[in-house]
Enzyme design. Structure first.
Site, PDB file in Angstrom:
ATOM      1  N   LYS A 110     -18.276  22.315 -69.690  1.00  0.00           N
ATOM      2  CA  LYS A 110     -19.596  21.702 -69.552  1.00  0.00           C
ATOM      3  C   LYS A 110     -20.331  22.227 -68.319  1.00  0.00           C
ATOM      4  O   LYS A 110     -21.522  22.503 -68.383  1.00  0.00           O
ATOM      5  CB  LYS A 110     -19.476  20.172 -69.499  1.00  0.00           C
ATOM      6  CG  LYS A 110     -19.160  19.574 -70.868  1.00  0.00           C
ATOM      7  CD  LYS A 110     -18.964  18.084 -70.802  1.00  0.00           C
ATOM      8  CE  LYS A 110     -18.664  17.517 -72.190  1.00  0.00           C
ATOM      9  NZ  LYS A 110     -18.126  16.154 -72.131  1.00  0.00           N
ATOM     10  N   LYS A 189     -16.330  26.215 -82.891  1.00  0.00           N
ATOM     11  CA  LYS A 189     -16.135  24.786 -83.163  1.00  0.00           C
ATOM     12  C   LYS A 189     -17.498  24.102 -83.338  1.00  0.00           C
ATOM     13  O   LYS A 189     -18.424  24.378 -82.581  1.00  0.00           O
ATOM     14  CB  LYS A 189     -15.396  24.137 -81.981  1.00  0.00           C
ATOM     15  CG  LYS A 189     -15.081  22.672 -82.208  1.00  0.00           C
ATOM     16  CD  LYS A 189     -14.658  21.954 -80.936  1.00  0.00           C
ATOM     17  CE  LYS A 189     -15.857  21.472 -80.143  1.00  0.00           C
ATOM     18  NZ  LYS A 189     -15.536  20.518 -79.079  1.00  0.00           N
ATOM     19  N   LYS A 192     -22.506  19.706 -80.929  1.00  0.00           N
ATOM     20  CA  LYS A 192     -23.925  19.580 -80.629  1.00  0.00           C
ATOM     21  C   LYS A 192     -24.321  20.570 -79.528  1.00  0.00           C
ATOM     22  O   LYS A 192     -25.396  21.145 -79.558  1.00  0.00           O
ATOM     23  CB  LYS A 192     -24.217  18.150 -80.177  1.00  0.00           C
ATOM     24  CG  LYS A 192     -25.618  17.693 -80.457  1.00  0.00           C
ATOM     25  CD  LYS A 192     -25.810  16.251 -80.045  1.00  0.00           C
ATOM     26  CE  LYS A 192     -25.802  16.076 -78.535  1.00  0.00           C
ATOM     27  NZ  LYS A 192     -26.920  16.693 -77.846  1.00  0.00           N
TER      28      LYS A 192
HETATM   29  P1  TYM Z   1     -17.012  13.032 -79.237  1.00  0.00           P
HETATM   30  O1  TYM Z   1     -18.089  12.006 -79.252  1.00  0.00           O
HETATM   31  O2  TYM Z   1     -17.343  14.392 -78.690  1.00  0.00           O
HETATM   32  O3  TYM Z   1     -16.445  13.251 -80.679  1.00  0.00           O
HETATM   33  C1  TYM Z   1     -15.993  12.165 -81.474  1.00  0.00           C
HETATM   34  C2  TYM Z   1     -14.781  12.600 -82.280  1.00  0.00           C
HETATM   35  O4  TYM Z   1     -15.128  13.688 -83.133  1.00  0.00           O
HETATM   36  C3  TYM Z   1     -14.185  14.726 -82.958  1.00  0.00           C
HETATM   37  N1  TYM Z   1     -14.855  16.031 -83.159  1.00  0.00           N
HETATM   38  C4  TYM Z   1     -14.379  16.989 -83.955  1.00  0.00           C
HETATM   39  N2  TYM Z   1     -13.293  17.027 -84.754  1.00  0.00           N
HETATM   40  C5  TYM Z   1     -13.093  18.154 -85.470  1.00  0.00           C
HETATM   41  N3  TYM Z   1     -13.923  19.218 -85.426  1.00  0.00           N
HETATM   42  C6  TYM Z   1     -15.021  19.233 -84.644  1.00  0.00           C
HETATM   43  N4  TYM Z   1     -15.829  20.291 -84.629  1.00  0.00           N
HETATM   44  C7  TYM Z   1     -15.289  18.075 -83.858  1.00  0.00           C
HETATM   45  N5  TYM Z   1     -16.268  17.731 -82.985  1.00  0.00           N
HETATM   46  C8  TYM Z   1     -15.976  16.482 -82.563  1.00  0.00           C
HETATM   47  C9  TYM Z   1     -13.699  14.592 -81.532  1.00  0.00           C
HETATM   48  O5  TYM Z   1     -12.448  15.214 -81.353  1.00  0.00           O
HETATM   49  C10 TYM Z   1     -13.633  13.085 -81.388  1.00  0.00           C
HETATM   50  O6  TYM Z   1     -12.412  12.566 -81.861  1.00  0.00           O
HETATM   51  N6  TYM Z   1     -14.345  11.728 -75.239  1.00  0.00           N
HETATM   52  C11 TYM Z   1     -14.586  11.424 -76.648  1.00  0.00           C
HETATM   53  C12 TYM Z   1     -15.054   9.983 -76.864  1.00  0.00           C
HETATM   54  C13 TYM Z   1     -14.140   8.960 -76.298  1.00  0.00           C
HETATM   55  C14 TYM Z   1     -12.852   8.603 -76.807  1.00  0.00           C
HETATM   56  C15 TYM Z   1     -12.380   7.585 -75.936  1.00  0.00           C
HETATM   57  C16 TYM Z   1     -12.096   9.021 -77.893  1.00  0.00           C
HETATM   58  C17 TYM Z   1     -14.377   8.203 -75.182  1.00  0.00           C
HETATM   59  N7  TYM Z   1     -13.341   7.394 -74.976  1.00  0.00           N
HETATM   60  C18 TYM Z   1     -11.130   7.000 -76.145  1.00  0.00           C
HETATM   61  C19 TYM Z   1     -10.838   8.438 -78.104  1.00  0.00           C
HETATM   62  C20 TYM Z   1     -10.373   7.426 -77.228  1.00  0.00           C
HETATM   63  C21 TYM Z   1     -15.671  12.342 -77.151  1.00  0.00           C
HETATM   64  O7  TYM Z   1     -16.470  12.835 -76.399  1.00  0.00           O
HETATM   65  O8  TYM Z   1     -15.722  12.460 -78.496  1.00  0.00           O
END
Ligand code: TYM
Length: 323
Positions: A110, A189, A192
């Site tokens: 990031k 991957k 956004k």
């Molecule tokens: P976030 O909001 O970026 O994404 C949410 C979930 O979607 C999955 N994901 C993907 N899986 C497969 N292929 C992709 N291209 C792809 N893009 C996103 C992410 O792996 C995620 O599971 N830090 C986390 C949010 C969070 C969280 C937590 C998750 C905050 N606290 C506690 C689990 C437990 C995040 O930014 O996910």
């Protein structure tokens, strides 16, 4: 079994979110006691307009419910409705080695893309650990990109338990074998931040435009094409049955069909896959009070669990109580 996962309200949900986390999470709501939340505290690291943040939270809530999250089975809430998690973040911070956070790819990615190197961005995994540990989570369904954050969570929980006794449950990531790293339109991957997403609920015209815009090589229509590594085939695999994928692969190899036709087929399969969810979403959009009610009662349930864990952690390290 206690299951937990979170998703950031940093924009419209995409099919990477859907296949990587939402679909498995929705399946797991039948197998245990699930807690799913919208991580708005985390999104403060990237979304800086208050109106946008609130709007995104509402969109994520509607989209997740439309995709099949059932609030009668899973506790669904907004992270910031349980402010106890920020206090736990501090307690965890005091046992978190700097080196553990310095190794996190997500922070390095990031900041290298130009995001400001704030303390919030750096300490992001500690808040995530608090999210997981405060609900005594055993299983955490996530996409591949969150794997390292789960390892950090396990390390932090272990350090705290080592210092203060067995306070936290050590969670296990649940990462699906096949769709844990969904590719975006450009083959990287789907994310956004790479501007390569297919949104789950994109309007028909916009979705068609994105799919028809996928860049391909210039192999003429009649020539055979290589299905291995084709982003069209990879995306089709997400939404088509095995036989349909095999048919497309065979037509790639045989030649005679142009990329434009394959893209049209991909668009059709996508549109159809999400049709029932689009219908459900229309109903939810017409009933805003329902969504507010779901999040309010979810917050109440979640807060009771979080309070109990936080009290346990506070007592273990000598915070509060009679001095
Ligand atoms: P976030 O909001 O970026 O994404 C949410 C979930 O979607 C999955 N994901 C993907 N899986 C497969 N292929 C992709 N291209 C792809 N893009 C996103 C992410 O792996 C995620 O599971 N830090 C986390 C949010 C969070 C969280 C937590 C998750 C905050 N606290 C506690 C689990 C437990 C995040 O930014 O996910």
């Amino acid at each position: 079994m206690r299951i937990l996962s979170g998703i950031q309200p940093s924009g419209r949900l995409h099919v990477g979110n859907f296949f990587g986390m939402m679909e498995p999470a929705i399946r797991l709501q039948d197998e245990g006691e699930a807690f799913y939340f919208i991580a708005d505290y985390h999104s403060l690291t990237t979304v800086h307009d208050p109106g946008t943040l609130r709007g995104n939270v509402r969109d994520v809530a509607i989209d997740f419910l439309a995709c099949g999250l059932d609030p009668a089975k899973a506790t669904f809430f907004r992270q910031s409705d349980v402010p106890e998690v920020t206090e736990l973040t501090w307690l965890l911070s005091t046992v978190t080695p700097m080196g553990l956070l310095e190794r996190c790819h997500s922070y390095k990615d990031k900041t290298s893309r130009g995001l400001e190197a704030t303390h919030g961005l750096f300490a992001y995994p500690v808040l995530m650990a608090a999210d997981i540990l405060i609900y005594d989570s055993e299983v955490v369904p996530v996409g591949e990109d969150q794997k390292q954050h789960l390892e950090v969570t396990r390390d932090i929980a272990g350090k705290f338990n080592h210092r203060y006794g067995e306070v936290f449950v050590i969670p296990e990531p649940r990462i699906r074998g096949d769709k844990a790293k969904v590719p975006g339109l450009d083959g990287q991957k789907m994310s956004k931040s790479y501007d390569n997403t297919l949104e789950i609920f994109a309007a028909e015209k916009a979705l068609r435009k994105k799919i028809m815009g996928i860049v391909t090589d210039s192999t003429p229509v009649d020539e055979p094409k290589d299905p291995a590594g084709s982003i069209i085939v990879d995306l089709y695999r997400l939404v088509a049955g095995e036989a349909e994928v095999e048919a497309m692969e065979a037509e790639f190899r045989a030649g005679g069909v142009g990329y434009g036709d394959f893209k049209k087929r991909l668009f059709g399969a996508f549109w159809e896959h999400f049709e029932p969810m689009r219908a459900r979403r229309e109903e939810l959009l017409a009933d805003p009070g329902y969504v507010d009610g779901v999040l309010a009662s979810g917050a109440e349930r979640a807060r009771a669990v979080a309070r109990a864990t936080l009290d346990r952690a506070r007592a273990a390290c000598g915070i509060g109580g009679a001095p």
